[in-house]
Design an enzyme around this catalytic site. Structure first.
Site, PDB file in Angstrom:
ATOM      1  N   ASP A   1       0.829  -1.211   0.000  1.00 15.48           N
ATOM      2  CA  ASP A   1       0.000   0.000   0.000  1.00 15.48           C
ATOM      3  C   ASP A   1       0.865   1.263   0.000  1.00 15.48           C
ATOM      4  OD1 ASP A   1      -2.314   1.470   0.056  1.00 15.48           O
ATOM      5  OD2 ASP A   1      -2.784   1.082   2.163  1.00 15.48           O
TER       6      ASP A   1
ATOM      7  N   ASN B   1     -10.162  -3.055  -7.232  1.00 18.93           N
ATOM      8  CA  ASN B   1      -9.346  -2.042  -7.907  1.00 18.93           C
ATOM      9  C   ASN B   1      -9.886  -1.632  -9.290  1.00 18.93           C
ATOM     10  OD1 ASN B   1      -6.112  -3.170  -6.587  1.00 18.93           O
ATOM     11  ND2 ASN B   1      -7.553  -1.651  -5.798  1.00 18.93           N
TER      12      ASN B   1
ATOM     13  N   SER C   1      -8.513  -5.513   4.098  1.00 16.27           N
ATOM     14  CA  SER C   1      -8.959  -5.182   2.745  1.00 16.27           C
ATOM     15  C   SER C   1      -9.201  -6.413   1.869  1.00 16.27           C
ATOM     16  CB  SER C   1      -7.957  -4.244   2.075  1.00 16.27           C
ATOM     17  OG  SER C   1      -7.819  -3.054   2.816  1.00 16.27           O
TER      18      SER C   1
END
Ligand code: V07
Length: 255
Positions: free
Chosen positions: A29, A77, A208
């Site tokens: 990240d 995404n 996540s």
């Protein structure tokens, strides 16, 4: 009184080369934030992040890590701007164009988990080629999570098991942890399927939707560095932190 220092700073301790975690998973990240801080476009962060993938892959392999799983692209995404998604889909191509010889030289085998069939055809092609070109490598497994989602993985495993029950290959009563583990996308990794250590960069402390089943007993180490700033030394520091913790697997003591 309010907070006791429960773990020594990784820098005060020594890395024990005999206790390197076999499977390390990383949520890479902070590429966008790294770029923003430099007044660069987000894609410049992704580009730099790819260079970090190469450095960290070699560092992990040199340390004797057996499986390195990297979260490259999640099923969520796709919601990003199409220009960014298009750039991201080029990254596996750029990565392999420049890195397959190094992977082979380091005896690293490439594996991918996620729904590859939904990726652009040229991306699929290069990924499958890299898997084939490194199939003979017997060292570290470099496992990319690409178009991967943890809940999606569980749904797919559940469907596959339901079909086996339907055909009579398996009874519902025989569904256990081992059956589930083997039906997951990490099934082929056998007893290396579950990460010992999860690292997430850039300060966020969330899962996540990453490896929900496999991370049940893993140690989590969160680091503040953005992914493009992470390196071999950061990896060693995270492993040292890991080594300073007790792992109990829900039991009472395991010193
Ligand atoms: C991506 C670079 C690393 C930071 C996170 C986002 C951007 C390597 C790959 C890759 C994936 C599969 C594969 C070979 C290489 C990659 C995406 C993004 C989508 F087989 N880095 N990287 N893929 N970034």
């Amino acid at each position: 009184m309010f907070s006791k220092p429960k773990e020594k700073a990784a820098t005060e301790q020594m890395l024990d080369l005999d206790r390197i975690p076999a499977h390390i998973a990383i949520i890479m990240d902070g590429n966008g934030r790294w770029a923003k801080a430099r007044h660069l476009p987000r894609i410049a962060g992704h580009q730099q992040g790819m260079q970090t993938v190469k450095k960290v892959t070699i560092a992990a392999s040199d340390l004797g890590v057996k499986v390195l799983t990297l979260y490259a692209f999640s099923t969520e995404n796709w919601k990003r701007p199409s220009s960014e998604v298009n750039f991201l889909m080029q990254l596996p191509i750029k990565f392999f164009d420049t890195f397959v010889p190094d992977l082979i030289k380091n005896n690293v085998r490439v594996m991918v988990m996620g729904d590859i069939s939904a990726l652009p055809a040229p991306t699929q092609k290069v990924v499958n080629q890299a898997i084939a070109d490194t199939a003979h490598c017997t060292g570290m497994i470099l496992n990319f999570a690409l178009n991967y989602g943890g809940r999606d993985e569980i749904i797919r495993a559940t469907k596959a098991i339901a079909k086996r029950v339907q055909t009579g290959d398996l009874t519902a009563d025989n569904v256990d942890e081992s059956v589930l583990s083997q039906a997951m996308m990490t099934g082929s990794l056998g007893d290396l399927a579950d990460p010992d250590l999860l690292i997430r960069t850039s300060g966020e402390e969330r899962l996540s939707n990453f490896m929900l089943w496999q991370l049940a007993y893993s140690e989590f180490v969160f680091v503040d560095q953005h992914w493009p700033d992470f390196d071999g030394e950061s990896l060693k520091a995270a492993i040292t932190t890991f080594q300073g913790r007790h792992r109990r697997f829900g039991g009472l003591e395991n010193k």
